[in-house]
Design an enzyme around this catalytic site. Structure first.
Site, PDB file in Angstrom:
ATOM      1  N   GLU A   1      11.264  19.370  48.303  1.00  0.00           N
ATOM      2  CA  GLU A   1       9.838  19.674  48.162  1.00  0.00           C
ATOM      3  C   GLU A   1       9.547  21.174  48.216  1.00  0.00           C
ATOM      4  OE1 GLU A   1       7.530  17.181  50.825  1.00  0.00           O
ATOM      5  OE2 GLU A   1       7.583  15.567  49.348  1.00  0.00           O
TER       6      GLU A   1
ATOM      7  N   GLU B   1      10.836   9.451  46.538  1.00  0.00           N
ATOM      8  CA  GLU B   1      10.460   9.017  47.881  1.00  0.00           C
ATOM      9  C   GLU B   1       9.151   8.256  47.828  1.00  0.00           C
ATOM     10  OE1 GLU B   1       9.944  12.044  50.871  1.00  0.00           O
ATOM     11  OE2 GLU B   1      11.626  13.226  50.129  1.00  0.00           O
TER      12      GLU B   1
END
Ligand code: GLA
Ligand code: ZN
Length: 676
Positions: A152, A309
């Site tokens: 991320e 995710e």
């Protein structure tokens, strides 16, 4: 097209696995439970830098070696991360240039994650060292299917190294200070720069008085671009090494949907495959989640992506972390697949016992067994994905309608200083998207570089920043028979945030056949109204006051001094049409408006709309897959318009048959084109 290389023959199913947090006895039990749940992939090594490199000169891979062997023996595929999402404590102490400086000028100490300055010489020295070793050591594992760079990527930095790099970036972009001064309009407030060294980063110490309030749009806009590119350069630095050592393993990182700080179109071009983390907000509507999936497909140029995710149950970082209701995890997983995902992956495989994610949902809960509702739901979905096999892999979404979304425009609107604090670009995009979604019309989200040919309808809500040349792209599209829709506050500035003079909407004026003279900003408790096709709708946020210059007036305001002036217009331009909606309005309006527009440009719904039912289509060489998703908690009876075979039930249906769906249920109709 298979996004993982030929090693994968189905939608991979698994997620982030952190065995380094557990004693080795637990690993065997994990393997047993993974098998039981039909898990076939683990993402390893996401936050492991401290363990892999305990000091500047020592690397230690023993434990990761054991994990890699274990998962290979157990038939699991690996998405291997590079661990660079959080630097080790010793590095921060010894090389403080690796630490970030915040927007308010505060230099951080060691702590958190996603915490390295993208322009830190130490970071840029240590990262390649580590990544090279990882790639050399594990690159030949035959179960390695994907590289996961860092984690991320995001945030920003205002340190001195970033400031220096910003000046270099600006020099490269503008070449001369004259050019820069003109592009930022520095004649305003006596800001003329006489030396590159005069330029400082735009933050609370300089041009900003709040995070999103700047006194100099040009510099802030360029800082946003610079920061996004600085962080992208960190991704690229790792990707280049991985590509060199293992040219056949795709490289990705996990994106975050509508993440405001990174221009993901630029990232999409650098990534082999898009991967993203889907964590819907509390009560987020299915249409909004669908839009984000479509954006992620869009930044990857329309190709399938990875759902890297999602939580199987709860998150830990919301004010209220309610578990996903029975069926919801399955529904959201298939929703991702319906919009282009070729994987279903979770964060996390086993729930940690300490720090801020100990209460975050996982495949294996603290109880440590498979005897939980969540685990049973995961196992059921695992069985289904095994049965689905490779059928949907690589399938594309055939969309005839596109919505333009652009990060520069997003930044431009956020920093514009007026006309209304309530103007929210993403929301305006969602308003149009939802209206198409509700009609079962698939949509592509497109950026500035995407080709418009092939679409029948292109919508660009709030096209405030009309970049040089983009007007020409639209002009050609409409001239050749396309239908274009835009709204209030469009055609205002160019890519430097300098106003396009000669009357709004600037370079779009001839295409739309209107001139916008003024704009009325309405506070959130005030509305104007307009009539359109015999009904009255609210006019909110901004009401453009305009003159038709060749456009046909389709709706008029009902109140205030601009009563009876145009609120909705359409202009016949070449072979096509260009619509203008002069104000923000209600869902009822967008539904009506989009129905009318789609009818006139010949776009048909995939199926007759039904409340709570989402319908999406993916196609590949195996056939067409019509996804039916019941977002309601009650049952639905769906009349089929197409014959085919229903998954997972394995029954065949004919057109006209009624398909019963329980609340939150999902069915996939597989058919071949000719089976009408
Ligand atoms: C992000 C991160 C994960 C984890 C989850 C928790 O997506 O990538 O490491 O922190 O959030 O929701
Ligand atoms: Zn920095």
């Amino acid at each position: 097209m298979n996004i993982y290389s030929s090693k994968v023959k189905k939608i991979v199913y698994g997620g982030d696995y952190n065995p380094e947090q557990w004693p080795e006895e637990v690993w065997e039990e994990d393997m047993r439970l993974f098998k039981e749940a039909h898990i076939d992939i683990v993402t390893l090594n996401v936050f492991n830098w401290a363990a892999l490199q305990p000091d500047e000169h020592t690397y230690c891979f023993d434990k990761l070696d054991r994990v890699m062997e274990l998962v290979r023996e157990n038939g699991l595929k690996v998405c291997l991360a590079t661990s660079t999402g959080a630097h080790p404590a010793w590095m921060a102490r010894k090389y403080p240039d690796i630490l970030r400086t915040e927007f308010n000028g505060m230099r951080r100490k060691f702590g958190g994650r996603h915490n390295s300055c993208p322009n830190s010489p130490s970071y840029r020295r240590f990262v390649p060292e580590l990544v090279k070793r990882i790639a050399q050591r594990y690159g030949a594992y035959d179960n390695l299917v994907m590289w996961h760079v860092s984690n991320e990527f995001g945030g920003e930095c205002y340190c001195e190294n970033c400031e220096k790099a910003f000046r270099v970036w600006l020099r490269d972009k503008y070449k001369t200070l004259d050019n820069l001064n003109r592009s930022w309009n520095t004649a305003f407030w006596g800001h003329t720069f006489y030396d590159w060294e005069d330029i400082v980063l735009p933050n609370l110490l300089s041009e900003h008085f709040e995070y999103e309030k700047t006194q100099f749009q040009g510099i802030t806009l360029d800082y946003r671009r610079f920061n996004s590119e600085s962080i992208l350069a960190c991704y690229q630095m790792e990707a280049d090494i991985l590509k060199e050592i293992t040219p056949d393993i795709p490289v990705t990182t996990n994106l975050m949907g509508f993440y405001p700080l990174l221009d993901y179109y630029k990232w999409g071009k650098a990534m082999d495959v898009i991967a993203w983390d889907n964590y819907p907000a509390i009560g987020e509507e299915a249409a909004s989640i669908a839009l984000t999936h479509d954006l992620m497909r869009g930044v990857g140029g329309g190709k399938p992506f990875l759902l890297m995710e999602q939580t199987p149950s709860v998150t830990n970082w919301l004010p209220y972390n309610a578990p996903k209701r029975p069926g919801e995890m399955r529904l959201q997983s298939y929703q991702a697949v319906a919009h282009g995902a070729d994987s279903v992956m979770f964060f996390q495989m086993r729930r940690s016992i300490g720090a801020c994610e100990k209460l975050h949902g996982a495949v294996i809960d603290h109880v440590g067994t498979g005897n939980t509702r969540i685990f049973r739901e995961i196992r059921q979905l695992g069985e289904e994905l095994d049965a689905l096999g490779a059928q949907t892999l690589g399938a594309e979404v055939p969309a005839k309608a596109a919505i333009y979304f652009d990060w520069d425009n997003w930044w431009g609107i956020r920093y514009s200083a007026g006309p209304s604090q309530d103007l929210d670009y993403r929301q305006e995009v969602l308003n149009y998207y939802e209206a198409l979604y509700a009609q079962n019309i698939p949509v592509d989200i497109i950026g500035t570089d995407d080709d418009l040919t092939g679409y029948q309808l292109v919508i660009a809500p709030v096209l405030y920043m009309t970049k040089t040349g983009y007007d020409e792209k639209i002009r050609k599209f409409v001239n050749n028979g396309g239908t274009f829709v835009t709204t209030f506050f469009s055609g205002i500035v160019d890519e430097c945030d300098l106003v396009l003079p000669g009357g709004y909407p600037g370079t779009l004026r001839d295409i739309l056949g209107i001139w916008v003279e003024e704009s009325d900003a309405l506070p959130s408790d005030k509305e104007n109204h307009f009539s359109y096709e015999g009904k009255t709708y609210p006019a909110r946020i901004l009401c453009d006051i305009l003159h038709a210059e060749g456009a046909e007036v389709k709706g008029i305001y009902e109140d205030d001094f601009y009563k009876e002036t145009p609120a909705v217009t359409v202009h016949e331009f070449g072979e096509g049409k260009a619509w203008y909606a002069a104000a923000s309005s209600s869902r009822a309006f967008y539904h009506q408006f989009m129905q009318d527009v789609c009818r006139t440009c010949g776009i048909e719904p995939l199926m007759k709309p039904q409340e709570n039912l989402e319908v999406m289509l993916r196609k590949n060489e195996n056939g067409s897959f019509l996804f039916l998703l019941n977002h309601g908690s009650g049952p639905l009876d769906v009349t089929m318009e197409q014959a085919g075979e229903i998954f997972p039930d394995k029954v065949t249906v004919a057109a006209g048959d009624c398909l019963h769906m329980e609340g939150k249920d999902v069915k996939i109709l597989k058919y071949q084109e000719q089976e009408k």
